[in-house]
Design a protein around this motif. Structure first.
Motif, short mmCIF file in Angstrom:
data_model
loop_
_atom_site.label_atom_id
_atom_site.label_comp_id
_atom_site.label_asym_id
_atom_site.label_seq_id
_atom_site.Cartn_x
_atom_site.Cartn_y
_atom_site.Cartn_z
N VAL A 131 0.82 -1.21 0.00
CA VAL A 131 0.00 0.00 0.00
C VAL A 131 0.86 1.27 0.00
N VAL A 178 -7.66 8.41 2.01
CA VAL A 178 -7.17 7.90 3.30
C VAL A 178 -6.55 6.53 3.08
N PRO A 179 -5.25 6.40 3.38
CA PRO A 179 -4.63 5.08 3.20
C PRO A 179 -5.26 4.06 4.15
N PRO A 180 -5.42 2.83 3.70
CA PRO A 180 -5.96 1.80 4.59
C PRO A 180 -4.92 1.37 5.61
N MET A 185 -5.02 -5.11 6.12
CA MET A 185 -5.19 -5.31 4.69
C MET A 185 -4.99 -6.78 4.34
N GLU B 9 -12.77 -6.99 0.02
CA GLU B 9 -12.93 -7.74 1.27
C GLU B 9 -14.25 -7.42 1.97
N LYS B 43 -12.60 -0.03 8.71
CA LYS B 43 -12.14 -0.37 7.36
C LYS B 43 -12.15 0.91 6.52
N THR B 44 -11.18 1.00 5.64
CA THR B 44 -11.12 2.17 4.75
C THR B 44 -11.90 1.86 3.48
N PRO B 71 -9.77 -0.10 -0.92
CA PRO B 71 -8.60 -0.28 -1.78
C PRO B 71 -8.22 -1.76 -1.82
N PHE B 72 -7.77 -2.22 -2.95
CA PHE B 72 -7.26 -3.59 -3.08
C PHE B 72 -5.75 -3.51 -2.89
N SER B 73 -5.15 -4.57 -2.39
CA SER B 73 -3.71 -4.45 -2.15
C SER B 73 -2.90 -5.60 -2.73
#
Lengths: 269, 75
Positions: A131, A178-180, A185, B9, B43-44, B71-73
């Motif tokens: 990320v 906003v970064p997760p 993750m 997710e 969770k974002t 967001p996918f990672s």
């Protein structure tokens, strides 16, 4: 078509496409692309770009081939386990596409390395699973005015987009300001991944690169999402500049991206 | 009625519903979602309304399709 003489017979099938033609093929051959990460996404991306005739390809990856990579990282076989991905990829890609100049950087992408390498390439492609690296690539590309292609997977879903590819185009921070929290993750290691998913997303990323080299007519920024299990696509238009943070060069130089990603999470609480 | 679509997710964390009665902004919807789906808390995610990325003050009108996109990672 006398100018056709300059084009190798290798590319005849794609030159036959009216959208590509000799002119498009020459553009492809005159383009350089830096791919960050040579894994599940990076393998199909580099294979498609090198064989399509990209003139110069840079590979950034410090990792070594692991046996658990082999089911989806199509450039590697059992004999490569333990070797540097960037080195193996360079050898394999050279055999597939002898015209392509391949440059390797078997190191982690840092702020300094991004500022040094990105100006040397026309396109940057994110093929990492980190990320913080994604925000680093995004910010560096905006500072250096480079188009870049994003891609990522989550289980059977994939996501990809081209950012910063025209004046006032959207960027990754417009999509995810906003970064997760990286601690929560999901990645391929803990969530699992089936090879056609990153394989397909990687090829879509390569397609976006070729598309933007040959025809620069984009006026929208689209986040593409695909659920490969349900076979359902979902495209979202990205609106540029909605409360988007812009990182200036001096800030970028000293930014600790790992901390930034973590810090955003703590600040949220 | 507003249709909610969960991606990535979040697809596995949120029980899909045919639609919800909702009138308000994206910011208010965020709070609503966290109440209805507590395991999405922290969770974002970004929100798109009718396939256009929205900000927290975007109004959600009746009949809207709302995508909840994390967001996918993985790569």
């Amino acid at each position: 078509m006398s100018e056709g003489k300059h084009i190798s017979a290798r590319y005849q099938r794609q030159v036959s496409l009216s959208e590509i033609g000799v002119e498009g093929q020459l553009k492809i051959q005159g383009t350089s692309v830096l791919v960050v990460g040579v894994g599940g996404l990076g393998c199909p991306i580099t294979m498609a770009l090198a064989t399509a005739g990209i003139g110069r390809l840079g590979l950034v990856d410090f990792d070594r081939v692991d046996i658990s990579n082999l089911h989806r990282q199509f450039l590697f076989t059992d004999k490569h386990v333990g070797q540097l991905k960037a080195e193996v990829a360079a050898t394999e890609l050279s055999a597939m596409a002898p015209d392509c100049v391949i440059e390797i950087y078997a190191e982690e992408l840092t702020n300094g390395l991004a500022l040094e390498l990105f100006p040397k390439y026309d396109f940057i492609v994110d093929a990492t699973d980190q990320v913080h690296i994604r925000y680093l690539i995004n910010d560096a590309c905006i500072i250096l005015n480079k188009p870049w292609v994003y891609g990522a997977v989550n289980g059977f879903q994939g996501q990809w987009a081209v950012f910063n590819h025209y004046k006032n185009a959207g960027n990754y921070r417009d999509v995810f300001p906003v970064p997760p929290n990286p601690m929560t993750m999901i990645n391929c290691e803990n969530a699992g991944v089936l090879s056609p998913v990153p394989g397909s997303v990687g090829l879509m990323q390569a397609m976006l690169v070729v598309n933007n080299i040959v025809e620069k007519t984009a006026e929208k920024t689209i986040l593409y999402t695909m659920d490969y299990w349900q076979n359902q696509a979902y495209n979202i238009e990205v609106v540029a500049g909605q409360n988007t943070q812009k990182i200036e060069l001096e800030t970028f130089k000293n930014m600790d991206y790992r901390k930034m990603v973590l810090g955003a999470h703590y600040a949220q609480k | 009625m507003v249709t909610l679509l969960f991606f990535g997710e979040l697809k596995d964390l949120a029980v899909p519903t045919a639609g919800i009665d909702f009138n308000g902004t994206v910011g208010q919807l965020r709070m609503h979602i966290e109440e209805v789906y507590p395991n999405i808390k922290n969770k974002t995610f970004s929100v798109a309304v009718n396939k256009i990325m929205a900000s927290d003050d975007t109004m959600i009108t009746a009949g809207a399709e709302v995508a909840i996109m994390p967001p996918f990672s993985g790569g």
